[in-house]
Scaffold this active site. Structure first.
Site, PDB file in Angstrom:
ATOM      1  CG  ASP A 162      31.183  32.102  31.017  1.00 14.87           C
ATOM      2  OD1 ASP A 162      30.550  33.011  31.565  1.00 14.87           O
ATOM      3  OD2 ASP A 162      31.708  31.174  31.640  1.00 14.87           O
TER       4      ASP A 162
ATOM      5  NE  ARG B  32      36.634  26.739  35.736  1.00 15.22           N
ATOM      6  CZ  ARG B  32      35.429  26.881  35.162  1.00 15.22           C
ATOM      7  NH1 ARG B  32      35.353  27.198  33.876  1.00 15.22           N
ATOM      8  NH2 ARG B  32      34.338  26.670  35.855  1.00 15.22           N
TER       9      ARG B  32
ATOM     10  CG  HIS C 206      32.021  29.202  38.405  1.00 17.97           C
ATOM     11  ND1 HIS C 206      31.636  30.505  38.637  1.00 17.97           N
ATOM     12  CD2 HIS C 206      32.419  29.162  37.109  1.00 17.97           C
ATOM     13  CE1 HIS C 206      31.765  31.220  37.544  1.00 17.97           C
ATOM     14  NE2 HIS C 206      32.254  30.432  36.592  1.00 17.97           N
TER      15      HIS C 206
ATOM     16  CG  ASP D  10      54.345  26.464  45.844  1.00 15.74           C
ATOM     17  OD1 ASP D  10      55.072  26.121  44.895  1.00 15.74           O
ATOM     18  OD2 ASP D  10      54.516  27.526  46.484  1.00 15.74           O
TER      19      ASP D  10
ATOM     20  CD  GLU E 182      35.307  31.428  30.108  1.00 22.55           C
ATOM     21  OE1 GLU E 182      34.223  31.123  30.631  1.00 22.55           O
ATOM     22  OE2 GLU E 182      36.301  31.801  30.754  1.00 22.55           O
TER      23      GLU E 182
END
Length: 272
Positions: A175, A71, A46, A85, A149
Protein backbone atom coordinates in the site's frame (compact mmCIF):
# COMPACT_ATOMS: atom_id res chain seq x y z
CA UNK A 1 3.38 -11.30 29.33
CA UNK A 2 2.44 -10.87 25.69
CA UNK A 3 3.91 -13.62 23.48
CA UNK A 4 4.89 -11.28 20.63
CA UNK A 5 6.71 -8.90 22.97
CA UNK A 6 8.56 -11.88 24.42
CA UNK A 7 9.52 -12.99 20.91
CA UNK A 8 10.98 -9.58 20.10
CA UNK A 9 12.92 -9.41 23.35
CA UNK A 10 14.37 -12.89 22.90
CA UNK A 11 15.37 -12.32 19.27
CA UNK A 12 18.62 -10.49 19.94
CA UNK A 13 20.38 -9.60 16.68
CA UNK A 14 18.30 -12.03 14.60
CA UNK A 15 14.95 -10.56 13.50
CA UNK A 16 12.07 -13.04 13.97
CA UNK A 17 10.84 -14.32 10.63
CA UNK A 18 7.14 -14.78 9.93
CA UNK A 19 4.63 -15.15 7.14
CA UNK A 20 1.04 -14.27 6.30
CA UNK A 21 -1.84 -16.73 6.69
CA UNK A 22 -4.39 -15.72 4.09
CA UNK A 23 -5.90 -19.07 3.11
CA UNK A 24 -8.51 -19.03 5.92
CA UNK A 25 -7.79 -22.77 6.24
CA UNK A 26 -7.04 -24.31 9.66
CA UNK A 27 -5.21 -27.22 8.02
CA UNK A 28 -2.96 -24.92 5.99
CA UNK A 29 -2.42 -22.66 9.02
CA UNK A 30 -1.43 -25.63 11.16
CA UNK A 31 0.99 -26.86 8.49
CA UNK A 32 2.56 -23.40 8.15
CA UNK A 33 2.78 -23.25 11.94
CA UNK A 34 5.03 -26.32 11.87
CA UNK A 35 7.23 -24.98 9.05
CA UNK A 36 9.62 -23.13 11.34
CA UNK A 37 8.39 -19.54 11.19
CA UNK A 38 8.60 -17.56 14.42
CA UNK A 39 5.33 -15.71 13.92
CA UNK A 40 2.42 -15.50 11.53
CA UNK A 41 -0.31 -13.01 10.73
CA UNK A 42 -3.81 -14.46 10.56
CA UNK A 43 -5.33 -12.06 8.07
CA UNK A 44 -8.93 -10.85 8.38
CA UNK A 45 -8.48 -7.79 6.16
CA UNK A 46 -7.93 -9.47 2.80
CA UNK A 47 -8.90 -13.08 3.55
CA UNK A 48 -12.38 -14.70 3.57
CA UNK A 49 -12.25 -15.26 7.32
CA UNK A 50 -15.22 -14.94 9.69
CA UNK A 51 -15.22 -15.18 13.48
CA UNK A 52 -15.74 -18.94 13.72
CA UNK A 53 -13.07 -19.41 11.10
CA UNK A 54 -10.74 -17.28 13.20
CA UNK A 55 -11.37 -19.50 16.23
CA UNK A 56 -10.53 -22.58 14.16
CA UNK A 57 -7.27 -21.03 12.92
CA UNK A 58 -6.23 -19.96 16.42
CA UNK A 59 -6.99 -23.47 17.67
CA UNK A 60 -4.88 -24.94 14.87
CA UNK A 61 -1.95 -22.62 15.58
CA UNK A 62 -2.11 -23.24 19.33
CA UNK A 63 -0.52 -26.63 18.76
CA UNK A 64 2.51 -25.13 16.97
CA UNK A 65 5.44 -22.97 18.04
CA UNK A 66 4.35 -20.08 15.82
CA UNK A 67 3.34 -16.89 17.63
CA UNK A 68 0.05 -15.74 16.14
CA UNK A 69 -0.93 -12.17 15.30
CA UNK A 70 -4.38 -11.30 13.99
CA UNK A 71 -4.78 -8.49 11.48
CA UNK A 72 -8.25 -7.10 12.04
CA UNK A 73 -10.19 -5.90 9.00
CA UNK A 74 -10.36 -2.35 10.34
CA UNK A 75 -9.79 -0.20 13.42
CA UNK A 76 -13.25 -0.94 14.79
CA UNK A 77 -13.94 -1.49 18.49
CA UNK A 78 -16.75 -3.99 17.87
CA UNK A 79 -14.58 -6.15 15.62
CA UNK A 80 -11.67 -5.90 18.06
CA UNK A 81 -13.86 -6.98 20.96
CA UNK A 82 -14.94 -10.13 19.16
CA UNK A 83 -11.43 -10.97 17.96
CA UNK A 84 -10.05 -10.65 21.49
CA UNK A 85 -12.87 -12.76 22.91
CA UNK A 86 -11.96 -15.39 20.33
CA UNK A 87 -8.54 -15.66 21.96
CA UNK A 88 -6.25 -13.34 19.99
CA UNK A 89 -3.71 -11.48 22.11
CA UNK A 90 -1.74 -9.48 19.55
CA UNK A 91 -3.53 -7.44 16.91
CA UNK A 92 -2.25 -5.73 13.78
CA UNK A 93 -4.32 -2.67 12.86
CA UNK A 94 -4.27 -1.70 9.17
CA UNK A 95 -4.11 1.84 7.76
CA UNK A 96 -3.41 3.81 10.93
CA UNK A 97 -2.91 7.42 9.91
CA UNK A 98 -2.55 9.37 13.15
CA UNK A 99 -1.83 9.22 16.86
CA UNK A 100 -5.57 9.54 17.52
CA UNK A 101 -6.27 6.44 15.42
CA UNK A 102 -3.46 4.55 17.18
CA UNK A 103 -4.91 5.54 20.56
CA UNK A 104 -8.33 4.31 19.42
CA UNK A 105 -6.79 0.96 18.53
CA UNK A 106 -5.15 0.60 21.93
CA UNK A 107 -8.32 1.65 23.74
CA UNK A 108 -10.30 -1.07 21.97
CA UNK A 109 -7.96 -3.73 23.39
CA UNK A 110 -8.22 -2.65 27.04
CA UNK A 111 -10.94 -3.14 29.61
CA UNK A 112 -12.29 -0.13 31.53
CA UNK A 113 -11.11 2.11 33.02
CA UNK A 114 -8.08 2.01 30.69
CA UNK A 115 -10.16 1.29 27.59
CA UNK A 116 -13.52 0.31 26.21
CA UNK A 117 -13.34 -3.42 25.56
CA UNK A 118 -16.69 -4.96 26.43
CA UNK A 119 -16.63 -7.37 29.35
CA UNK A 120 -17.65 -11.00 29.16
CA UNK A 121 -16.53 -13.69 31.57
CA UNK A 122 -17.31 -16.75 29.44
CA UNK A 123 -15.12 -16.48 26.35
CA UNK A 124 -12.37 -18.51 24.76
CA UNK A 125 -9.96 -15.74 25.79
CA UNK A 126 -10.58 -16.47 29.48
CA UNK A 127 -10.58 -20.23 28.88
CA UNK A 128 -14.33 -20.05 29.33
CA UNK A 129 -14.17 -18.42 32.72
CA UNK A 130 -11.48 -20.65 34.21
CA UNK A 131 -8.60 -18.14 34.08
CA UNK A 132 -8.39 -16.54 37.54
CA UNK A 133 -8.98 -12.78 37.57
CA UNK A 134 -8.91 -12.62 33.76
CA UNK A 135 -10.83 -9.34 33.56
CA UNK A 136 -8.27 -7.67 35.84
CA UNK A 137 -5.12 -9.12 34.27
CA UNK A 138 -5.91 -9.38 30.55
CA UNK A 139 -4.74 -5.88 29.62
CA UNK A 140 -1.11 -6.69 30.45
CA UNK A 141 -1.12 -9.50 27.91
CA UNK A 142 -2.47 -7.49 24.99
CA UNK A 143 -0.21 -6.50 22.09
CA UNK A 144 -0.87 -3.76 19.52
CA UNK A 145 0.97 -3.31 16.23
CA UNK A 146 -0.09 -0.42 13.99
CA UNK A 147 0.38 -0.50 10.25
CA UNK A 148 1.54 2.65 8.43
CA UNK A 149 0.79 2.54 4.72
CA UNK A 150 0.97 6.07 3.32
CA UNK A 151 3.42 9.00 3.27
CA UNK A 152 0.90 10.89 5.43
CA UNK A 153 1.09 8.18 8.08
CA UNK A 154 4.89 8.09 7.92
CA UNK A 155 4.93 11.83 8.55
CA UNK A 156 3.17 11.11 11.85
CA UNK A 157 5.43 8.20 12.83
CA UNK A 158 6.87 9.72 16.01
CA UNK A 159 3.47 10.76 17.33
CA UNK A 160 1.97 7.36 16.51
CA UNK A 161 4.88 5.45 18.05
CA UNK A 162 4.63 7.54 21.21
CA UNK A 163 1.07 6.40 21.94
CA UNK A 164 1.04 4.39 25.15
CA UNK A 165 0.22 0.76 24.35
CA UNK A 166 1.60 0.72 20.80
CA UNK A 167 4.14 -2.10 20.89
CA UNK A 168 5.47 -1.91 17.34
CA UNK A 169 5.19 -0.19 13.99
CA UNK A 170 4.58 -2.14 10.79
CA UNK A 171 5.19 -0.76 7.30
CA UNK A 172 3.06 -2.21 4.51
CA UNK A 173 5.16 -1.89 1.34
CA UNK A 174 2.33 -2.80 -1.04
CA UNK A 175 0.00 0.00 0.00
CA UNK A 176 2.87 2.38 0.67
CA UNK A 177 4.25 1.91 -2.84
CA UNK A 178 0.79 2.39 -4.33
CA UNK A 179 0.15 5.55 -2.30
CA UNK A 180 3.50 6.89 -3.55
CA UNK A 181 2.53 6.28 -7.18
CA UNK A 182 4.60 3.11 -7.64
CA UNK A 183 1.93 0.41 -7.77
CA UNK A 184 3.42 -3.07 -7.48
CA UNK A 185 6.98 -1.74 -7.16
CA UNK A 186 7.60 -2.70 -3.55
CA UNK A 187 11.35 -2.13 -3.76
CA UNK A 188 11.24 1.04 -5.88
CA UNK A 189 14.12 3.34 -4.79
CA UNK A 190 11.71 5.96 -3.44
CA UNK A 191 9.80 3.33 -1.48
CA UNK A 192 13.01 1.86 -0.11
CA UNK A 193 14.16 5.32 0.91
CA UNK A 194 10.91 5.94 2.78
CA UNK A 195 11.16 2.54 4.48
CA UNK A 196 14.78 3.14 5.43
CA UNK A 197 13.84 6.49 6.93
CA UNK A 198 11.02 4.88 8.92
CA UNK A 199 13.41 2.24 10.29
CA UNK A 200 15.96 4.89 11.27
CA UNK A 201 13.35 6.95 13.08
CA UNK A 202 11.97 3.93 14.94
CA UNK A 203 15.49 2.98 16.00
CA UNK A 204 15.93 6.47 17.46
CA UNK A 205 12.69 5.99 19.39
CA UNK A 206 13.50 2.47 20.54
CA UNK A 207 10.31 1.22 18.89
CA UNK A 208 10.36 -2.13 17.02
CA UNK A 209 9.47 -1.93 13.34
CA UNK A 210 8.49 -4.72 10.95
CA UNK A 211 7.47 -5.33 7.36
CA UNK A 212 6.68 -8.04 4.82
CA UNK A 213 8.30 -8.96 1.50
CA UNK A 214 7.10 -11.19 -1.30
CA UNK A 215 10.39 -13.05 -1.67
CA UNK A 216 13.42 -13.88 0.48
CA UNK A 217 15.42 -11.42 -1.62
CA UNK A 218 13.02 -8.57 -0.83
CA UNK A 219 13.03 -9.52 2.87
CA UNK A 220 16.84 -9.51 2.84
CA UNK A 221 16.77 -5.97 1.47
CA UNK A 222 14.31 -4.84 4.15
CA UNK A 223 16.38 -6.52 6.84
CA UNK A 224 19.42 -4.55 5.70
CA UNK A 225 17.44 -1.36 6.31
CA UNK A 226 17.20 -2.24 10.00
CA UNK A 227 13.79 -3.88 10.36
CA UNK A 228 13.30 -5.79 13.60
CA UNK A 229 10.75 -8.41 12.50
CA UNK A 230 10.01 -9.53 8.97
CA UNK A 231 7.49 -11.68 7.14
CA UNK A 232 7.95 -13.41 3.81
CA UNK A 233 5.08 -14.00 1.42
CA UNK A 234 2.00 -15.90 2.67
CA UNK A 235 0.68 -19.42 2.84
CA UNK A 236 -1.09 -18.90 -0.49
CA UNK A 237 1.94 -17.18 -2.00
CA UNK A 238 4.22 -20.03 -0.98
CA UNK A 239 1.71 -22.61 -2.23
CA UNK A 240 1.37 -20.88 -5.60
CA UNK A 241 5.13 -20.47 -5.95
CA UNK A 242 5.55 -24.22 -5.54
CA UNK A 243 2.63 -24.99 -7.85
CA UNK A 244 3.84 -22.64 -10.56
CA UNK A 245 7.38 -23.99 -10.32
CA UNK A 246 6.08 -27.55 -10.72
CA UNK A 247 3.94 -26.57 -13.69
CA UNK A 248 6.86 -24.79 -15.34
CA UNK A 249 9.14 -27.78 -14.78
CA UNK A 250 6.64 -30.09 -16.46
CA UNK A 251 6.03 -27.98 -19.55
CA UNK A 252 8.94 -29.64 -21.31
CA UNK A 253 7.36 -33.03 -20.73
CA UNK A 254 4.07 -32.15 -22.42
CA UNK A 255 4.52 -34.76 -25.12
CA UNK A 256 4.95 -37.58 -22.61
CA UNK A 257 1.92 -39.87 -22.00
CA UNK A 258 -0.65 -38.63 -19.50
CA UNK A 259 1.11 -35.28 -18.96
CA UNK A 260 -0.83 -32.12 -19.80
CA UNK A 261 0.79 -28.82 -20.71
CA UNK A 262 0.15 -26.30 -17.95
CA UNK A 263 0.10 -22.58 -18.63
CA UNK A 264 0.49 -20.23 -15.67
CA UNK A 265 2.11 -16.91 -14.99
CA UNK A 266 4.48 -16.07 -12.20
CA UNK A 267 4.03 -13.61 -9.41
CA UNK A 268 5.29 -12.63 -6.00
CA UNK A 269 3.19 -12.03 -2.94
CA UNK A 270 3.37 -9.23 -0.36
CA UNK A 271 0.25 -9.31 1.74
CA UNK A 272 0.31 -5.84 3.23
Amino acid sequence: MNAFRQLLRAAGSKPPIGTWISSASPIVAEAIGHAGFDWGVVDMEHAPLDMMGLVHLLQALAGTKMTSIVRVPWNDAVVVKRVLDAGATTLLFPFVQSAAEAARAVTATRYPPAGQRGMSGMTRASKFGTTPHYLKTADAGMGVIVQLETPQALAQLEAIADVDGVDAIFIGPADLSASMGHVGQFTHPAVMQAMADAARRCKALGKPIGTVGGTPDAVTQYRALGYDFLAVSSDMGLLMSGALAAAKALRGLSDEPHVHTLHAGTRTDASA
